[in-house]
Design a protein around this motif. Structure first.
Motif: not given
Ligand SMILES: Cc1ncc(C[n+]2csc(CCOP(=O)(O)OP(=O)(O)O)c2C)c(N)n1
Ligand SMILES: Cc1ncc(C[n+]2csc(CCOP(=O)(O)OP(=O)(O)O)c2C)c(N)n1
Ligand code: SF4
Ligand code: SF4
Ligand SMILES: [Mg+2]
Ligand SMILES: [Mg+2]
Lengths: 339, 618, 339, 618
Positions: C10-15, C63-65, D465-474
């Motif tokens: 489970k941990k592997d999928f947590q950010t 929240y998903m890694n 990694h995650r991306i999206g439309g909210l402002e991002k940190q440099d």
């Protein structure tokens, strides 16, 4: 109510605009049916508004000598909702196409149905984008070869009536451009409904999708390939009215009449069935081998009407609080005076 | 802590003070701030507020993104901004302290809830050593108060659970501030009674907490001085405290009464515009119809439908929603229907910073549609001004049969100021008459002065006609693709918008009518520019300020006014949008002062620019 | 396939991102269930993409890694469709809300279902707009008093499952935030489906619509108020498993077991029933007096999958014509040479 | 009509000629025109075409709104426009005659199908007296031909019904034109064989009709002269005839090959952009995925999804669809994903004039999004140039990780010109490498030169990694609402677009490098401006011309170049959009020459303006 109403004829609903559809287009027949039915509804002409989106079908308002609004692609239900809520006294009809209502306008269509706004919707289903010259639409059959799918489309189509029922439609019907008496009768049913009356009209686009409905409408096959639903009547069809539809477990089945099977065994059509699952079941006969395509009114039930609810709320609050006083409103809350 | 006579302490009279409450989103800082504001307003101070809260979602308690703040500047003289620096900072936890301490002026008062400075709290705020211990706060007058504990003690008899008691600690802090500024608690008492109508014990708990905070200051020798800020000399009249979104809502109701048309709002919720929908949905006794649509496109198109039907129609949104409405605004332009579109600007691009302010939708408002599609654009300059802009937008819409865009922003929307309530007589009257006469009716015939076409609503016998988004023939309104007709119609639509200039008053600069520098502003920068102008003129600068309510068309003397000054500076919360328009239209070497931080300008930032530019001239 | 696959926990999928939902929000439970299920699917972590729109629920990807894309309001199905068609090798999951998926995003949702794109959809239904602080949503009950409807809404709500079925969904299921084992099992079913797997998750927003589902989820009532559907099992429910559901004419009825009525008389759940009308019928039990609300997989059938069709067409044409030669393409049609 | 030796007649050599075929939408004028064009192209003429047809819907046969026209200008020297005046007009019915006669030059050749001039035909065209009888055509060389009858006679042996025979009459007219200009019918023969593969009788019918038209001219003494227009001296190479939409489609396929990425098109049909979708859907052997979406929003967002997944992603539309895409373009800007958005402009506002051309979406392209959301904007200047602009747009998109807007218009989309086919070697190569290295990966780290962030596609282990439309940190790309970070990111996004100027070649004016007047153009006005420039320079004017491919960022020397001339004139098919940008940016007193008629500029219109302005200077 009709005491002072002029006696209208079809002519009164025709405009001086040249009708700009291709010769042979099914839209002409629909126009003619609507122009025949409107004079019979006992409603002053100026109360009618025809709202449309964009498409060949959406040219409709130009040819109706009523108020008319040719809006933008897909948005007719939303424009009409605003109009009807603001002006419940008007008779607001929508003319739309399979692309207009179900592709770009799909969301407004389902929300209009959910809300049950008092609108009559005529969806001209030619299974193609006519105005933009022949791309496949959300009602085109899989494998459709059209302008944008030279190798055949891989999209599964919507079943228009299933979709409407899934969206909580209170009135769902189907007719065909070339079945004039049936079409007129269906339009009259729709006119009488309170709430959203949703009518799919199978329409031929002889330029970009000719004969799309021929398998249902051709003289020789139509009685076997379609079934005309009538409230309170058993589900009988066939050229010789020798076939019927009954329940078999969780599903429908087609049975030959005779040999011990009589109309008594068949489903008696109940457009007023409270559970939309019944109408949904009927809608799923489309394209099923051996089954006829249902025509007529699948469902017509009463349910709260959106603009009624809106108006009623205003009435109640005004009754309770009295009409708003601007001065009071501006002074609401804590105030203080500076001299 | 026995009740004793309060020790006699100093009482100082000040002209003005800035308080900022800050804490976790769950700490009720917005309420605390609003209550203080309200009390100050009722007392007669002039004031300006700046609520600043996190993006809509709740962040974990105690963390940096969860910090919520409310700043109020209250004064005995005219003020224009919530203040650049803070005199009193109330910080409910380490995260709030960390995020806000920089704005507290040297030697300012700092009240801190020490109960929230445990190891775990510091960690949530990503702080290693407690600032209460590392001398980093030495430059301030620190009051370390066990707010949580003291609140619990005050409430112990009420039989509430710990959580409910702790929810009252903001009222303890509020009580302290009331003591500090010698205010009565009456208005807040009333508000609590109202708010907790069904739950008197909660009303009582908050009252007790507040009294306890007040008494704490009274009893202990915490503060050596309390302050008095006399009422301001506002122009005579009846006042109320007013935020921008409420003002817009009231303005639209007023306009609908003055136009004698029912009001229709089609809207889809979006921060920071949603409150206009919320407010208007409460005014059903005025016949206001509010339609929460399935999306922004349905919001604007339903409004177009209602306008077609004869309502005063309105749609409200913020940037991303505005982007979605642009196609439909084109339809309103082509069909020449009246419609008001409010854009409460927020930080972008895309979803951006939903709760932060920005002024970067101006060019979208002016140009963000396909083809030549000009519309009038208005902007409000203060929360109270939103009312007047709403009325003016409606007046123009129905007079010229045209969609009108109103620009506000997150700062105006949530900020508040004392607002002089107009009498109904003071409002412009513009009762609308629909076309009813069939004789000679042409859907696109025009009034020669306004170029407006007739408003011919469905239901009117003899006026049956068709409109739509295809190009129309001049006068008849029939669909028409002829080249010269198209050019004529394109120019007519533009001319109609230009014609509105006849209703736009000429600019009269504040400050010097000519001189070294003109500040040109629009929207919510009004307060900061005004304050900076005053301060700099007091120092001898020869400068003026015009603030544009009408961004399209611009006032007739715009170009002439700019020529009276050696320099033109345009402060904007964007990368330079109005300045672009002024340069293009008047070929004037205007320069921008730009800030894009999701926060309003500080007075000193504008002053610094003024000084810089004046320095260059000398 | 899993030979070289790391063993995930489970941990592997947590950010490392702070989870920014209100304490007590049902979203936590859903997150936890998904993070528990993903490691069990035998899929490399980098193949997962979670796409969302805007809303509290749409914060999910942060929240998903895995790969994650927090797009714009309502458009997750369209973004995900583009992604899945371009990259069929990826496992694309959508996290969305009742407002995101059914209000502004309604059209993309129904078109995704119609096309049967290989996406897993988790629709967090809290019957409210959480992120914008409490306006009613298209699933809110009529009469809802919320921020924008202080006097109660006049909108009829969607039935989420009916709508999906009306839009030709091939996989439709429902679970509840607080029913963790059921939720995890349902997610696994969804993961195994080819085509669009549409899961409605009843979720509590304790801030703006607290207890919206309490009437179904409270310990005392849940067995009587819900029915857990299992493929091949009869429709039995009740605390004492003493009630069942059978067909009666065109409709369902609830019957007490015993007194001559046994499980044999009941409907045996068939998630694979070819006619969606059956699942539709089940979906209409919601809120009907005496009927339980169905949970579990209502429908799971095979149908052509969109991205398969797209890829297959490319494959076939390349097989037939050979890979395209740019030079040939540029020279296609009539050409001439100038020297 | 017995076959005899053709009488010997004059043969004249001309430099250039303009033919216009016009008739009812059902008369096949577009096909006729294309065939003539093709033949002229294969012969080696330079050419330019202008198809002009009614709004999408079919109008009733014979009426004015139903008229469809196709104009071709072919020449032995370089030409740039379809021609201001027509040398030969073929009018198939009274409506077509009425709508087109004004453009025929005095004493020009007019071929009319007299079989269509019956009472009923005249009435449909709203004509009282037949123009064949009222002497209104006296100023032209009128050839009244019974086209329908003659065609039927030619086909009588084939056993076709009347309707099918009548459908061939356009080929009779085509045959006449081939005679008139001494052309072979080979290419058209081939085309007919192809087109009617399954129906040889129809191929034969059309061939016979064409031959009959040719023979008619040969046999009768209708024309005293036939004309010859020698091949043009085009630069060496292999040519094909190319329309703008086809060129775009080919350009995108080429770009995808050069980038070594699969091409993804998300699109929703709309005139005049649909053909790009149609064309690309045929190129599946290149791995092109075409997705016909449910609307424009799904079209662009599906493309964003595909871009995220590593495709070269593209969306195509026209004005109203562009308006709908603006919110999503903001998302592509915030997530810094490569994407190409094509806007094939048409007449507006709203639905407007769907089949007519216009250049009025420039400001929408530049500014039509919420907040500060700059994107590079490119425009194509000729049909063939569309190819190169497509390639360039893709190159920029993937190099800078940015959405790019490409502007074309209805005139370029449907117009055609001979196009020299590049060899694959001549195309820029820009193979894309995705980020794969997890070590040190930061989603918003930037290449120092381009400011591009890495393209890290799903499926790459270790890059989750995650991306999206909210402002991002440099750098990190985490969600971030800090004031200074926001300002930094806003400026970084702007700087990235500005940085593209390093790839924009400096402008080199055509004509005089300095002088009295500079014409600044963009888009499809290229031809008319070029032709006008030549003509005026031959008359001695000292003028130059720059045509902007890059509208954002503008070329580095834009301002400097303008300063070299006394006056700057910007011809545009809008009310003045580029001129606005130039004025704002460079404070240069540029003036507009504006035409908004759904039609391209005529050469003489631009010449008139040049003369006017030069007259003012003198
Ligand atoms: C925003 C927008 N997108 C696209 C179009 C182009 N367009 C016009 S009508 C149409 C489809 C029409 O199909 P349908 O609704 O089935 O009507 P039909 O012509 O078949 O009657 C399209 C895609 C448009 N006018 N506006
Ligand atoms: C184009 C656009 N319109 C409106 C919004 C504001 N908005 C954000 S989330 C949301 C509704 C969220 O409701 P739901 O999808 O049910 O999610 P929840 O927060 O309840 O999980 C709205 C209206 C937006 N971000 N973008
Ligand atoms: S294109 Fe088709 S639908 Fe449109 S007018 Fe012609 S026949 Fe009718
Ligand atoms: S507002 Fe509601 S849905 Fe959103 S995080 Fe809070 S509890 Fe959850
Ligand atoms: Mg259609
Ligand atoms: Mg929700």
């Amino acid at each position: 109510m009709t005491a002072t109403l002029p006696v209208y004829s079809k002519k009164d609903f025709q405009t001086d605009q040249e009708v700009r559809w291709c010769p042979g287009c099914g839209d002409y027949a629909i126009l003619s049916a609507v122009q025949s039915v409107f004079p019979e509804l006992g409603i002053p002409r100026e109360k009618f508004v025809v709202v449309s989106g964009i498409g060949c079908s959406s040219r409709f308002p130009y040819y109706m000598n009523t108020f008319g609004f040719h809006t933008i692609h897909g948005r007719a239900p939303a424009v009409a909702t605003g109009l009807k809520v603001a002006r419940p006294d008007l008779e607001v009809w929508i003319a739309t196409g399979d692309g207009d209502a179900l592709s770009i306008g799909g969301n407004h269509t389902i929300h209009m149905l959910r809300r049950n706004v008092g609108l009559k919707v005529l969806l001209f289903n030619n299974r193609i984008y006519g105005l933009t010259k022949g791309q496949y639409s959300p009602t085109s059959e899989m494998g459709k070869r059209a302008k944008s799918t030279p190798y055949g489309s891989v999209d599964r189509p919507f079943n228009v009536l299933s979709l409407a029922l899934g969206a909580e439609a209170t009135f769902v019907a189907r007719s065909v451009d070339v079945f004039q008496p049936h079409l007129k009768a269906t339009l009259k049913h729709a006119a009488a409904h309170r709430g959203t009356a949703f009518v799919e009209i199978l329409q031929n686009c002889n330029i970009f999708n000719d004969r799309a409905w021929e398998h249902l409408t051709e003289k020789e096959v139509r009685d076997d390939q379609t079934i005309g639903l009538e409230h309170g009547q058993p589900l009988v069809f066939g050229k010789n009215r020798d076939k019927g539809i009954r329940m078999n477990g969780l599903d429908l089945e087609v049975v030959p009449l005779g040999n011990g099977i009589s109309e008594k065994d068949l489903i008696v059509h109940d457009a007023g069935h409270p559970n939309p699952a019944y109408a949904f079941l009927l809608s799923r006969m489309d394209g099923r081998p051996g089954f006829p395509t249902p025509l007529g009114v699948l469902r017509a039930v009463d349910a709260p009407v959106y603009e009624d609810g809106m108006s009623e709320q205003l009435r109640q609050i005004i009754a309770k609080k009295g009409p708003g006083q601007l001065d009071q409103l501006l002074h609401a809350g804590d105030t203080w005076e500076v001299r | 802590m026995a009740t004793t006579e309060a020790p006699v302490r100093k009482r100082e009279i000040l002209e003005q003070a800035v308080i900022r409450f800050c804490g976790d989103s769950g700490d009720g800082m917005q309420i605390t701030g609003s209550q203080f504001t309200n009390t100050a307003a009722l007392f007669g101070n002039d004031l300006a507020t700046f609520p600043d809260f996190p993006a809509e979602i709740r962040a974990p308690a105690g963390t940096l993104p969860g910090v919520s703040g409310f700043q109020v500047n209250f004064s005995s003289s005219d003020i224009y901004t919530p203040g650049d620096v803070v005199d009193v900072l109330i910080a409910m936890n380490p995260a709030a302290l960390k995020m806000n301490i920089a704005d507290l002026r040297p030697n300012g008062i700092l009240i801190v809830n020490t109960d929230n400075f445990k190891e775990v709290d510091l960690k949530k705020a990503q702080i290693k050593v407690s600032p209460l211990e590392d001398h980093s706060l030495d430059g301030y007058r620190l009051f370390a108060v066990e707010l949580t504990k003291l609140t619990r003690m005050a409430l112990q008899e009420l039989g509430l659970d710990a959580k409910s008691m702790d929810r009252c600690k903001n009222f303890f802090a509020l009580g302290m501030c009331y003591w500090l500024y010698n205010r009565t608690m009456d208005a807040t008492y009333k508000w609590l009674d109202d708010k907790f109508k069904g739950k008197p014990v909660l009303a009582e708990a908050n009252k007790r907490a507040m009294r306890a905070g007040y008494a704490y200051c009274d009893a202990t020798e915490a503060f050596q001085t309390s302050y008095e800020i006399p009422p301001a000399k506002l122009s005579p009249g009846v006042y109320r405290n007013m935020s921008g979104n409420t003002a817009l809502a009231l303005g639209f109701v007023a306009a609908s009464q003055q136009a004698k048309l029912p009001l229709f709002l089609g809207s889809y919720p979006i921060t920071p515009a949603s409150d206009i929908l919320h407010e208007l949905s409460m005014f059903k006794e005025f016949g206001v119809v509010t339609f929460q649509a399935e999306d922004e496109i349905a919001a604007v198109t339903s409004a177009i439908g209602a306008a077609y039907g004869g309502s005063l129609a309105l749609t409200t949104t913020s940037g991303p929603g505005m982007a979605l409405k642009t196609e439909a605004i084109g339809l309103a332009i082509a069909t020449e229907l009246p419609l008001v579109i409010c854009d409460i600007q927020r930080g972008g691009p895309s979803t951006g910073l939903p709760t932060k302010t920005e002024q970067a939708d101006l060019l979208q408002a002016l140009f963000g549609r396909n083809s030549e599609a000009p519309v009038p654009v208005l902007a409000a300059s203060t929360p109270g001004d939103c009312f007047w802009v709403a009325v003016e937008a409606c007046r123009i819409a129905v007079k010229y049969m045209v969609p009108v865009i109103v620009l506000s922003d997150g700062y105006l929307a949530n900020g508040a100021e004392p607002w002089r309530i107009p009498t109904v007589d003071q409002l412009p009257k513009f009762p609308v008459t629909f076309r009813t006469e069939p004789e000679g009716f042409m859907p696109y015939a025009r009034d020669p002065q306004t170029l407006a076409r007739p408003w011919a609503v469905p239901g009117t016998a003899g006026l049956e006609h068709r409109i739509g988004g295809l190009e129309k023939q001049d006068v008849t309104g029939n669909v028409n693709y002829e080249p010269l007709n198209h050019e004529k119609m394109v120019r007519l639509r533009a001319a109609k918008v230009e014609a509105i200039v006849q209703d736009v008053p000429d600019l009269v600069p504040a400050g010097d009518p000519d001189g070294d520098l003109l500040l040109v502003g629009w929207g919510s920068t009004y307060g900061a520019i005004t304050a900076a102008l005053r301060a700099q003129r007091e120092k001898g600068a020869r400068i003026g300020h015009v603030h544009l309510r009408h961004l399209n068309p611009l006032p007739a003397n715009m170009g002439e006014v700019m020529k009276r000054y050696k320099r033109v500076v345009v402060p904007e919360m964007n990368l330079g949008q109005l300045v672009w328009v002024l340069r293009a239209k008047y070929l004037v070497e205007a320069q921008g002062l730009n800030k894009v931080q999701g926060k309003p300008f500080m007075q000193h930032e504008i002053e610094a620019k003024i000084e810089e530019v004046l320095g260059e001239i000398r």
